[in-house]
Design a protein around this motif. Sequence first.
Motif, mmCIF file in Angstrom:
data_model
loop_
_atom_site.group_PDB
_atom_site.id
_atom_site.type_symbol
_atom_site.label_atom_id
_atom_site.label_comp_id
_atom_site.label_asym_id
_atom_site.label_seq_id
_atom_site.Cartn_x
_atom_site.Cartn_y
_atom_site.Cartn_z
ATOM 1 N N ASN A 52 -49.230 87.311 -36.184
ATOM 2 C CA ASN A 52 -50.051 88.348 -36.824
ATOM 3 C C ASN A 52 -49.667 89.727 -36.302
ATOM 4 O O ASN A 52 -49.945 90.055 -35.141
ATOM 5 N N PHE A 53 -49.043 90.525 -37.139
ATOM 6 C CA PHE A 53 -48.665 91.863 -36.659
ATOM 7 C C PHE A 53 -48.582 92.861 -37.810
ATOM 8 O O PHE A 53 -48.465 92.491 -38.971
ATOM 9 N N PHE A 54 -48.708 94.131 -37.424
ATOM 10 C CA PHE A 54 -48.649 95.211 -38.416
ATOM 11 C C PHE A 54 -47.578 96.212 -38.029
ATOM 12 O O PHE A 54 -47.143 96.275 -36.874
ATOM 13 N N GLN A 55 -47.186 96.992 -39.031
ATOM 14 C CA GLN A 55 -46.279 98.113 -38.785
ATOM 15 C C GLN A 55 -47.118 99.381 -38.724
ATOM 16 O O GLN A 55 -48.095 99.527 -39.459
ATOM 17 N N TRP A 56 -46.727 100.299 -37.868
ATOM 18 C CA TRP A 56 -47.395 101.612 -37.888
ATOM 19 C C TRP A 56 -46.407 102.769 -37.782
ATOM 20 O O TRP A 56 -46.779 103.932 -37.932
ATOM 21 N N GLY A 57 -45.128 102.470 -37.528
ATOM 22 C CA GLY A 57 -44.161 103.553 -37.355
ATOM 23 C C GLY A 57 -42.829 103.248 -38.020
ATOM 24 O O GLY A 57 -42.463 102.067 -38.191
ATOM 25 N N ALA A 58 -42.121 104.290 -38.393
ATOM 26 C CA ALA A 58 -40.733 104.190 -38.884
ATOM 27 C C ALA A 58 -40.133 105.582 -38.731
ATOM 28 O O ALA A 58 -40.585 106.523 -39.377
ATOM 29 N N HIS A 59 -39.151 105.665 -37.863
ATOM 30 C CA HIS A 59 -38.617 106.966 -37.459
ATOM 31 C C HIS A 59 -37.103 106.821 -37.437
ATOM 32 O O HIS A 59 -36.597 105.837 -36.905
ATOM 33 N N CYS A 60 -36.399 107.771 -37.986
ATOM 34 C CA CYS A 60 -34.937 107.690 -37.995
ATOM 35 C C CYS A 60 -34.385 108.612 -36.912
ATOM 36 O O CYS A 60 -34.690 109.809 -36.905
ATOM 37 N N PHE A 61 -33.613 108.045 -35.999
ATOM 38 C CA PHE A 61 -32.998 108.852 -34.939
ATOM 39 C C PHE A 61 -31.524 109.054 -35.286
ATOM 40 O O PHE A 61 -30.740 108.110 -35.191
ATOM 41 N N ALA A 62 -31.192 110.266 -35.695
ATOM 42 C CA ALA A 62 -29.810 110.550 -36.112
ATOM 43 C C ALA A 62 -29.200 111.596 -35.203
ATOM 44 O O ALA A 62 -29.899 112.481 -34.702
ATOM 45 N N LYS A 63 -27.906 111.458 -35.012
ATOM 46 C CA LYS A 63 -27.163 112.510 -34.301
ATOM 47 C C LYS A 63 -25.931 112.811 -35.125
ATOM 48 O O LYS A 63 -25.040 111.961 -35.250
ATOM 49 N N PHE A 64 -25.900 113.988 -35.665
ATOM 50 C CA PHE A 64 -24.740 114.396 -36.446
ATOM 51 C C PHE A 64 -23.662 114.820 -35.440
ATOM 52 O O PHE A 64 -23.990 115.228 -34.315
ATOM 53 N N PRO A 65 -22.396 114.688 -35.852
ATOM 54 C CA PRO A 65 -21.337 115.030 -34.894
ATOM 55 C C PRO A 65 -21.573 116.405 -34.266
ATOM 56 O O PRO A 65 -21.823 117.375 -34.983
ATOM 57 N N HIS A 66 -21.577 116.417 -32.963
ATOM 58 C CA HIS A 66 -21.675 117.669 -32.187
ATOM 59 C C HIS A 66 -22.980 118.440 -32.428
ATOM 60 O O HIS A 66 -23.022 119.644 -32.187
ATOM 61 N N ASP A 67 -24.048 117.777 -32.897
ATOM 62 C CA ASP A 67 -25.281 118.560 -33.117
ATOM 63 C C ASP A 67 -26.045 118.821 -31.812
ATOM 64 O O ASP A 67 -27.023 119.572 -31.788
ATOM 65 N N GLY A 68 -25.601 118.186 -30.725
ATOM 66 C CA GLY A 68 -26.147 118.515 -29.402
ATOM 67 C C GLY A 68 -27.506 117.893 -29.099
ATOM 68 O O GLY A 68 -28.024 118.059 -27.997
#
Length: 232
Positions: A52-68
């Motif tokens: 029994n479980f639920f979702q509460w989050g969805a987050h995209c972690f992106a790093k574009f080339p050289h975005d620091g």
Amino acid sequence: MLQQRFRELVAMLPSDMHISRVPLWHKANRYIYNLSRTPTILDYVEDVLGPNFFQWGAHCFAKFPHDGTLVPWHQDAYYWPLEPKTTVTVWLALFDTDESNAAMRIVRGSHLCGPLEHHEVDGDHYMLTDEVEEEAIKQSEVVTLDLKAGEISLHDNRLIHGSGPNNSDRLRAGQTMRFSPTNVKADLSVWPTFESYLVRGVDEYQHNPAGKVPSRNGHPLGPKMQGSWEFE
Ligand SMILES: O=C(O)CCC(=O)C(=O)O
């Protein structure tokens, strides 16, 4: 397909908004909502959390080339007003991810350390606001999670993890999905807009308000969502 969809999400946002600063996609975007219901992924989650479980989050972690940008070493549970602290995050690689394009790194075994002190970090390149003290990072236990596009890792909400800057020419992005067993309760006095989306089983506790399934492929920055995501 994963990569094409990622580019569509990025294109949907205002040009000055980094996608890594936009959580809760499952509330606004039917594609992310459906992706978070991929049976093979949920089977792994069920192995960890039970039926029994639920979702509460969805987050995209992106790093574009050289975005620091970088993600400071942290424990997720530090950020979230949820009890008990049993959230599991699925990190789905949208592109091949390894040391050279700033894959996520974890400190092996640190999920057993209990809650750790964090201090504030300063600078626009940080994708999160707080970091664990340096002494907590046992360098001999640091592991880089190399993943091919389409592979996943799962992490416990006490595991210390983070990632450095992407100094390569290759894009790196992971779509996270956060799941908790139904006994987890959000402190609504701290996070009044928290909502749960039952994914498997039954919600016998009914601790949290239930979210509405998105009907279209929007993004989470619309007026209704504003102010609702400061804790993810
Ligand atoms: O992708 C990253 O580098 C960090 C991800 C993260 O902090 C998380 O999934 O909780």
